[in-house]
Design an enzyme around this catalytic site. Structure first.
Site, PDB file in Angstrom:
ATOM      1  N   GLU A   1       0.745  -1.245  -0.140  1.00  0.00           N
ATOM      2  CA  GLU A   1      -0.010   0.066   0.069  1.00  0.00           C
ATOM      3  C   GLU A   1       0.841   1.431  -0.107  1.00  0.00           C
ATOM      4  OE1 GLU A   1      -0.026  -2.376   2.563  1.00  0.00           O
ATOM      5  OE2 GLU A   1      -1.330  -3.472   1.393  1.00  0.00           O
TER       6      GLU A   1
ATOM      7  N   SER B   1      -4.876 -11.207   1.417  1.00  0.00           N
ATOM      8  CA  SER B   1      -5.389 -12.425   1.180  1.00  0.00           C
ATOM      9  C   SER B   1      -6.548 -12.557   2.470  1.00  0.00           C
ATOM     10  CB  SER B   1      -4.452 -13.656   1.575  1.00  0.00           C
ATOM     11  OG  SER B   1      -4.270 -13.574   3.003  1.00  0.00           O
TER      12      SER B   1
END
Ligand code: HPA
Length: 267
Positions: free
Chosen positions: A185, A204
């Site tokens: 990110e 995930s």
């Protein structure tokens, strides 16, 4: 073949290869959790995932690529999934949740989802496991297609979290925000997660948890904090450091996970 038929075929093939016709619990081993397999119980069979319908060899370092059936101390059987497919591998959402659906087709009542992730709480240390209390799905997709409105209140089953905290009272809880990845990110994205109530970032787990709940399974999620998320720490993120944090934490994580799984399957 429909995703559910493919999961049925995978469960049948696992039963044919292992002689175990019913699996009770599934454990997905994410980055840093690989060696937990040595602590869970007696391995009955370890099969390269690519040999089972719908699975592929994992493309990610830190994953074993094996599906292992383990006999637990309780006599129950666990499917240990060391071959997670991530959304960023481009195989589609059904491939991402195939392990969970296979476990459900094989009879599992519970899935334990582990991962390596970034942490937003400055006091968290790399190598620290954190329970997932809830998630924010930032992938803009779902494993469910069609008008099936699955309730996700208490997706991460409170009873299972209580059991985990009973085993390890110092376990903290966090809210996991799943991004599609594979890039980490930006600091601005991490700051956004903080504002909307997230404390863990990863790539995930949330989609797998949704598929598990759709299939009627109870879910426990545990993140290994491998690093503080971008902008929370001042250095750049490096995948080799993520793997290293996992390696250092492994001697603690394996026995911890084994104790939790053993309590989840106690009769
Ligand atoms: N972000 C997303 N996924 C991750 C991270 C992170 O900081 N660390 C390990 N997996």
């Amino acid at each position: 073949m429909s995703p559910l038929s493919l999961a049925r075929a995978a469960a049948d093939e696992l039963a044919a290869r292992t002689g175990i016709t019913r699996l009770d619990i599934a454990v997905t081993l994410g980055s840093g959790w690989k060696s937990a397999i040595d602590h869970l119980g007696r391995p009955v069979a370890a099969i390269p995932a690519a040999e089972i319908p719908g699975f592929a060899a994992s493309g990610v370092a830190g994953h074993s690529g094996l599906l292992t059936v383990v006999e637990l101390a309780s006599g129950e059987h666990a499917l240990v999934i060391g071959a997670r497919t991530h959304l960023y591998e481009g195989r589609g959402v059904d491939a991402v949740v195939h392990g969970v659906r296979t476990a459900a087709a094989a009879g599992a009542h519970t899935v334990v989802l582990t991962n390596g992730a970034g942490g937003l709480q400055p006091h968290w240390k790399p190598g620290q496991p954190v329970l997932i209390r809830d998630h924010i799905n930032l992938t803009a997709t779902s494993p469910i297609t069609g008008a099936e409105f699955v309730d996700l209140t208490d997706l991460y089953t409170p009873r299972l979290r209580e059991i985990a905290k009973d085993v390890a009272p110092d376990l903290e809880e966090g809210v996991y925000a799943q991004f599609p990845g594979p890039h980490y990110e930006t600091p601005a994205e991490v700051a956004m997660v903080g504002r909307i109530g997230g404390t863990i970032v990863g790539m995930s787990t949330a989609l797998e948890a949704i598929a598990a709940r759709q299939a009627g399974l109870e879910v426990l999620g545990i993140s290994l904090i491998t690093n503080l998320a971008a902008g929370v720490q001042d250095q750049p993120l490096d995948h080799s450091e993520v793997l290293e944090a996992g390696r250092l934490a492994e001697p603690y994580l394996g026995p911890l996970l084994a104790r939790i799984v053993s309590r989840l399957t106690e009769k």
